[in-house]
Design a protein around this motif. Structure first.
Motif, short mmCIF file in Angstrom:
data_model
loop_
_atom_site.label_atom_id
_atom_site.label_comp_id
_atom_site.label_asym_id
_atom_site.label_seq_id
_atom_site.Cartn_x
_atom_site.Cartn_y
_atom_site.Cartn_z
N GLN A 125 2.65 -3.23 3.77
CA GLN A 125 2.69 -3.81 5.12
C GLN A 125 1.98 -5.16 5.18
N ASN A 126 0.94 -5.33 4.38
CA ASN A 126 0.13 -6.55 4.42
C ASN A 126 0.23 -7.35 3.12
N ALA A 127 1.37 -7.25 2.45
CA ALA A 127 1.54 -7.89 1.15
C ALA A 127 1.38 -9.40 1.23
N ASP A 128 1.96 -10.03 2.23
CA ASP A 128 1.85 -11.49 2.35
C ASP A 128 0.42 -11.91 2.64
N ALA A 129 -0.24 -11.19 3.52
CA ALA A 129 -1.61 -11.55 3.90
C ALA A 129 -2.56 -11.46 2.72
N LEU A 130 -2.39 -10.48 1.86
CA LEU A 130 -3.31 -10.25 0.75
C LEU A 130 -2.86 -10.90 -0.56
N GLY A 131 -1.64 -11.42 -0.60
CA GLY A 131 -1.14 -11.99 -1.85
C GLY A 131 -0.82 -10.92 -2.88
N VAL A 132 -0.19 -9.84 -2.44
CA VAL A 132 0.12 -8.72 -3.34
C VAL A 132 1.21 -9.11 -4.33
N LEU A 133 0.97 -8.82 -5.60
CA LEU A 133 1.99 -9.01 -6.63
C LEU A 133 2.88 -7.78 -6.70
N TYR A 134 2.27 -6.61 -6.87
CA TYR A 134 3.01 -5.35 -6.76
C TYR A 134 2.03 -4.19 -6.57
N VAL A 135 2.57 -3.05 -6.20
CA VAL A 135 1.79 -1.82 -5.97
C VAL A 135 2.44 -0.70 -6.76
N ILE A 136 1.62 0.12 -7.44
CA ILE A 136 2.14 1.29 -8.14
C ILE A 136 1.46 2.54 -7.56
N TRP A 137 2.27 3.53 -7.24
CA TRP A 137 1.72 4.77 -6.69
C TRP A 137 2.74 5.91 -6.88
N TYR A 138 2.25 6.97 -7.43
CA TYR A 138 2.98 8.25 -7.54
C TYR A 138 4.36 8.07 -8.17
N ARG A 139 4.37 7.52 -9.38
CA ARG A 139 5.59 7.32 -10.17
C ARG A 139 6.57 6.35 -9.53
N LYS A 140 6.05 5.43 -8.71
CA LYS A 140 6.89 4.42 -8.07
C LYS A 140 6.16 3.08 -8.10
N ILE A 141 6.94 2.01 -8.09
CA ILE A 141 6.36 0.67 -8.01
C ILE A 141 7.05 -0.09 -6.88
N TRP A 142 6.25 -0.78 -6.08
CA TRP A 142 6.80 -1.63 -5.01
C TRP A 142 6.64 -3.09 -5.41
N MET A 143 7.73 -3.85 -5.27
CA MET A 143 7.73 -5.27 -5.59
C MET A 143 8.38 -6.04 -4.46
N PRO A 144 7.90 -7.24 -4.13
CA PRO A 144 8.55 -8.04 -3.10
C PRO A 144 9.98 -8.38 -3.52
N GLY A 145 10.88 -8.25 -2.59
CA GLY A 145 12.28 -8.52 -2.89
C GLY A 145 13.02 -7.34 -3.49
N GLN A 146 12.27 -6.30 -3.91
CA GLN A 146 12.87 -5.12 -4.54
C GLN A 146 12.66 -3.87 -3.70
N GLY A 147 11.50 -3.76 -3.08
CA GLY A 147 11.14 -2.51 -2.43
C GLY A 147 10.61 -1.51 -3.46
N TRP A 148 10.67 -0.24 -3.13
CA TRP A 148 10.15 0.80 -4.02
C TRP A 148 11.20 1.16 -5.09
N VAL A 149 10.72 1.29 -6.32
CA VAL A 149 11.56 1.65 -7.46
C VAL A 149 10.82 2.71 -8.27
N THR A 150 11.55 3.65 -8.83
CA THR A 150 10.88 4.66 -9.66
C THR A 150 10.25 3.98 -10.87
N TYR A 151 9.08 4.50 -11.28
CA TYR A 151 8.31 3.86 -12.35
C TYR A 151 7.84 4.93 -13.32
N ASP A 152 8.26 4.82 -14.56
CA ASP A 152 7.87 5.77 -15.59
C ASP A 152 6.65 5.24 -16.32
#
Length: 337
Positions: free
Chosen positions: A291-318
């Motif tokens: 929700q606050n990716a732009d404000a914090l300068g988030v590159l990506y987030v990984i949580w519970y076998r998933k990764i969130w990336m700007p322009g991609q959204g959530w994707v499964t992550y092994d």
């Protein structure tokens, strides 16, 4: 039954176990993560693609801001030209009707602004005030033409930035897909307070930073970039105060660069796969970063076998590790630009 001399020790052991449950004595089951899963090549490709995507997006947003300002400038410039043209023509008519000018001033009564200006330039005896007004009109027309050309160039730049974003989005998707990543859903919001935005350059881009700040989570003298430290501090200020580990050594990834932190969903360390309240804690924190990716300068987030990336959204992550640390089922990983 005979008494045993080990009864006091047994009592203390039982008491310690009870206290651990009741008051929360640290019972970490896993050491701090030593990698974020995935191959080195995949992570490097992913990092580069996401950074390039973010850079192009920042450039696009800056270009759009310039477009808005240019459109305002052009609107004002058009009004200025119309007003000054009317004033110059009024001066010309007055001087012509009063017999002040020679026959050359017939140009001044023309409805063609260009012809009017050229005519007045030819007349050397207009006087200082009239000459200044003519100069103002010529400058206003020149500014208007320059702004129109710059607007056209700005719009063309935006097409280039959009193309770059699409190209880098594709690279990131391919890097993840090569390791079994598929589009999925994940947390995107949180009720926690909004963070104070990270410092940006005047044009909206993020300044380049090195690992220059002391990492308060490190016992071995680690460092963080100013933006990562800011994200850590804002995370804690918003109420996410459980165990966290940021800097660690290594030759690749964001942690050795001071650009990443692992936020455990349990208070005293990294435990087993989260469920119940701990899982909800991780969902909320991951959603807060999205929700606050732009404000914090988030590159990506990984949580519970998933990764969130700007322009991609959530994707499964092994994580390719099969245990809570590498699968990110016991902590939320944050990488900062």
């Amino acid at each position: 039954m005979p008494k045993t001399r080990n009864t006091p020790a047994l009592f203390l052991t039982v008491l310690s176990a009870i206290l651990a449950v009741v008051v929360g004595v640290p019972q970490a089951a896993y050491a701090d993560p030593d990698d974020e899963g995935g191959s080195k090549d995949m992570r490097e490709q992913l990092d580069e693609a996401i950074r390039n995507y973010n850079d192009a997006r920042d450039a696009l947003n800056d270009s759009k801001d310039r477009q808005v300002q240019l459109e305002k400038d052009i609107e004002q410039g058009q009004a200025d030209v119309e007003s000054l043209t009317a004033q110059v023509n009024d001066i010309a008519r007055g001087m012509y009707e009063g017999g002040t000018l020679s026959q050359a001033t017939v140009f001044l009564t023309s409805e063609n602004p260009e012809q009017t200006i050229d005519g007045m330039v030819l007349v050397s005896f207009l006087g200082d005030q009239s000459a200044r007004k003519v100069t103002e009109l010529k400058n206003a027309k020149g500014d208007l033409e320059a702004d129109a050309a710059l607007l056209e160039s700005t719009i063309n730049d935006q097409k280039e930035f959009l193309g770059k974003m699409e190209e880098e989005r594709g690279k990131a998707a391919r890097a993840i897909a090569a390791h079994g990543g598929d589009a999925t859903t994940g947390p995107t919001t949180s009720d926690a307070p909004k963070p104070v935005p990270a410092v940006r350059n005047p044009n909206g881009s993020l300044p380049g930073e090195g690992c220059s700040q002391k990492d308060p989570t490190s016992k071995g003298g680690g460092c963080l970039t100013p933006r990562t430290l800011h994200a850590l501090q804002e995370t804690e200020a918003a109420g996410w105060t459980r165990y966290v580990a940021c800097y660690r050594g290594g030759s690749w990834g964001e942690h050795p660069q001071g650009r990443a932190c692992d936020f455990s969903v349990t208070p005293h360390g990294f435990s087993g796969e989260a469920s119940g309240e701990a899982k909800a804690y991780g969902d909320n924190l991951a959603g807060w970063y999205v929700q606050n990716a732009d404000a914090l300068g988030v590159l990506y987030v990984i949580w519970y076998r998933k990764i969130w990336m700007p322009g991609q959204g959530w994707v499964t992550y092994d994580g390719a590790g099969g245990e809570p640390n590498s699968d990110h089922t016991n902590h939320v990983h944050l990488s900062v630009r």
